[in-house]
Design an enzyme around this catalytic site. Structure first.
Site, short mmCIF file in Angstrom:
data_model
loop_
_atom_site.label_atom_id
_atom_site.label_comp_id
_atom_site.label_asym_id
_atom_site.label_seq_id
_atom_site.Cartn_x
_atom_site.Cartn_y
_atom_site.Cartn_z
N TRP A 142 2.19 -4.88 -44.13
CA TRP A 142 2.91 -6.14 -44.37
C TRP A 142 3.83 -5.91 -45.57
O TRP A 142 3.33 -5.51 -46.64
CB TRP A 142 1.86 -7.22 -44.68
CG TRP A 142 2.38 -8.58 -44.96
CD1 TRP A 142 3.29 -9.30 -44.21
CD2 TRP A 142 1.99 -9.43 -46.05
NE1 TRP A 142 3.48 -10.53 -44.78
CE2 TRP A 142 2.70 -10.64 -45.91
CE3 TRP A 142 1.12 -9.30 -47.12
CZ2 TRP A 142 2.57 -11.70 -46.80
CZ3 TRP A 142 0.97 -10.34 -48.02
CH2 TRP A 142 1.68 -11.53 -47.85
N ASP A 223 -7.80 -6.63 -47.03
CA ASP A 223 -7.00 -7.84 -46.82
C ASP A 223 -7.38 -8.38 -45.44
O ASP A 223 -7.10 -7.74 -44.42
CB ASP A 223 -5.51 -7.49 -46.88
CG ASP A 223 -4.63 -8.71 -46.67
OD1 ASP A 223 -5.16 -9.82 -46.44
OD2 ASP A 223 -3.39 -8.57 -46.73
N LYS A 259 -4.17 -18.52 -40.87
CA LYS A 259 -4.11 -18.28 -39.43
C LYS A 259 -5.32 -18.84 -38.70
O LYS A 259 -5.18 -19.60 -37.75
CB LYS A 259 -3.99 -16.78 -39.16
CG LYS A 259 -2.61 -16.24 -39.11
CD LYS A 259 -1.80 -16.34 -40.38
CE LYS A 259 -2.08 -15.29 -41.39
NZ LYS A 259 -1.09 -15.21 -42.48
N1 PLA Z 1 -1.87 -10.35 -45.53
C1 PLA Z 1 -1.34 -10.02 -44.34
C2 PLA Z 1 -1.72 -8.74 -43.72
C3 PLA Z 1 -0.45 -10.90 -43.69
O1 PLA Z 1 0.04 -10.57 -42.52
C4 PLA Z 1 -0.12 -12.11 -44.31
C5 PLA Z 1 0.83 -13.09 -43.68
C6 PLA Z 1 -0.72 -12.41 -45.55
C7 PLA Z 1 -1.60 -11.51 -46.13
C8 PLA Z 1 -0.45 -13.68 -46.31
O2 PLA Z 1 -0.79 -14.78 -45.64
P1 PLA Z 1 -0.95 -16.21 -46.36
O3 PLA Z 1 -0.55 -16.05 -47.77
O4 PLA Z 1 -0.01 -17.10 -45.63
O5 PLA Z 1 -2.36 -16.55 -46.16
N2 PLA Z 1 1.82 -12.56 -42.85
C9 PLA Z 1 2.74 -13.43 -42.06
C10 PLA Z 1 3.52 -14.40 -42.89
C11 PLA Z 1 1.95 -14.25 -41.06
C12 PLA Z 1 4.26 -13.85 -44.08
O6 PLA Z 1 4.96 -12.84 -43.98
O7 PLA Z 1 4.09 -14.47 -45.14
C13 PLA Z 1 3.65 -12.50 -41.26
O8 PLA Z 1 4.43 -12.99 -40.42
O9 PLA Z 1 3.57 -11.26 -41.44
#
Ligand code: PLA
Length: 414
Positions: A142, A223, A259
């Site tokens: 991410w 995570d 989620k």
């Molecule tokens: N860790 C991972 C691996 C993630 O994919 C995401 C969110 C988070 C943490 C953080 O989520 P939160 O703070 O909203 O609880 N990833 C998303 C959204 C869903 C984003 O980029 O913020 C994504 O589309 O990858």
């Protein structure tokens, strides 16, 4: 004079450069601005129903009703958050049996969702691990993991994770890279539903990593942003976490309820550390509070109350578990549907990886030029890495998406 002063005020920030759009949120904003009626949002990982609409879970609605009936106030939470929510989160992550035995030595802190968990966890690592300790992240990961580690002042190194040739995990590369990592490094793992690849490790592979972690004194940082989204079963999805903790490895765990409870905007999460005993736990919590106080002072109330009620009310908990399964099942159905439709359209490419991958995302293998064409010609929004959020697919748009993918890839190599 007045005029000069005004001019000066206007030029204070003239040296500030325009920042680039976020690779995920930027695409979501582009989607929003597109007036097309055919547009499809496969960018951000947010669950949608079969009509493409955001979902408020029934369990969440019922918990909100309970909150309303209780006529609760809006006072600040303590810096560490709502204790009953923290305890329930820890139980959900580590499992009832482990919690019963070791709960008293797990330091927990309510945080601003999964992002806040990683941020506070990395800040803590920076402050209390020996200077120069590095954090290893999977490649790819991410993208925000990198931003957070940089902001916390941690040096980032990567370990191989994905093999584009097999469209699966490059496990030998992963082991080779981590074997060379310095003892005591922080190793970031996606507990389940790896983002963006949709490829998780097998139990045997986790076991090998557990041995390596013990051997090299790693600090595994899990995570867990998608507990329940891989298998539909929150316990099964916590397998890696529990494999490590049951062997006494002192892990760090970040949990998000964005989620699996659909509490995206409520910023509901928990960060926890496995400590050696209760006194160590108390010290860790005291330091987490000192770090959280200048960051957000006190975490948000509403989402924590909702999650607390759902996790601590047996009937609502059952309902929620069934809703998690429902979301995971619909995503799985759409994976198979997309892969099959592409096959039936006569695509020259093998798309079976889409149905084999797991969690919220598929790492399709389409390149940045394909992505540009999908956006410009078809108004289908996805990340430039080729990642799609399967939750954005439904029975009404999957054929359109498959036809578009077929069109932009039929005469090219993948
Ligand atoms: N860790 C991972 C691996 C993630 O994919 C995401 C969110 C988070 C943490 C953080 O989520 P939160 O703070 O909203 O609880 N990833 C998303 C959204 C869903 C984003 O980029 O913020 C994504 O589309 O990858």
């Amino acid at each position: 004079m007045q005029c000069l002063r005004t001019l000066r005020y206007f030029s204070v920030w003239s040296q500030v450069p325009m920042g680039p759009a976020d690779p995920i949120l930027g695409v979501a904003a582009q989607f929003k601005a597109d007036p097309s009626t055919q547009k499809v949002n496969l960018s951000i990982g947010a669950y949608r129903d079969n009509e493409g609409k955001p979902v408020v879970l029934e369990s969440v609605k019922r918990a909100e009703q309970i909150i309303k009936e209780k006529k609760l106030d809006n006072e600040y939470l303590p810096v560490e958050g709502l204790q009953s929510f923290i305890d329930a989160s820890i139980k959900l992550g580590y499992g009832d049996a482990y919690y019963a035995q070791n709960g008293k030595s797990i330091a927990g802190c309510q945080v601003l969702s999964g992002t806040g968990a990683v941020r506070l966890g990395f800040e803590f690592a920076k402050k209390f691990l020996p200077q120069g300790t590095k954090v290893y992240m999977p490649n790819p990961t991410w993208p925000n993991h990198h931003n957070i580690a940089r902001m916390a002042g941690l040096e980032i190194l990567e370990y191989r994770y994905f093999d584009p040739k097999t469209r699966g995990v490059d496990f030998s590369g992963l082991v080779e890279d981590l074997s060379k990592a310095q003892n005591g490094s922080v190793i970031l793992f996606h507990a389940c539903a790896h983002n963006p690849t949709g490829c998780d490790l097998t139990t045997a592979q986790w076991t090998k990593l557990l041995d390596l972690s013990k051997q090299k004194n790693f600090l595994p940082f899990f995570d867990m942003a998608y507990q329940g989204f891989t298998s539909g079963d929150v316990n099964k999805d916590a397998e890696a976490v529990r494999l490590f903790t049951n062997q006494g490895v002192p892990i760090v765990l970040g949990q998000s309820f964005a989620k699996n409870m659909g509490l995206y905007g409520q910023r509901t999460g928990c960060l926890s550390f496995v400590c050696a005993n209760q006194s160590e736990k108390d010290k860790v919590v005291s330091q987490l509070k000192l770090l959280a106080r200048p960051l957000w002072s006190s975490p948000p109330l509403h989402g924590a109350r909702v999650a607390d009620i759902i996790l601590n009310t047996p009937e609502l908990n059952q309902l929620w578990l069934s809703e998690v399964k429902m979301m995971a099942d619909r995503i799985q159905y759409m994976r198979v549907s997309l892969a099959n439709t592409l096959k039936n359209l006569g695509s020259p490419h093998d798309w079976s990886h889409i149905s084999k991958q797991i969690g919220m995302f598929a790492f399709t293998g389409v390149g940045p030029d394909h992505v540009k064409e999908l956006i410009a010609k078809y108004h289908i929004y996805l990340l430039s890495s080729g990642r799609i959020s399967i939750a954005g697919l439904n029975e009404g748009n999957v054929k359109y998406v498959a036809e578009a993918f077929h069109d932009v890839t039929k005469n090219t190599k993948l």
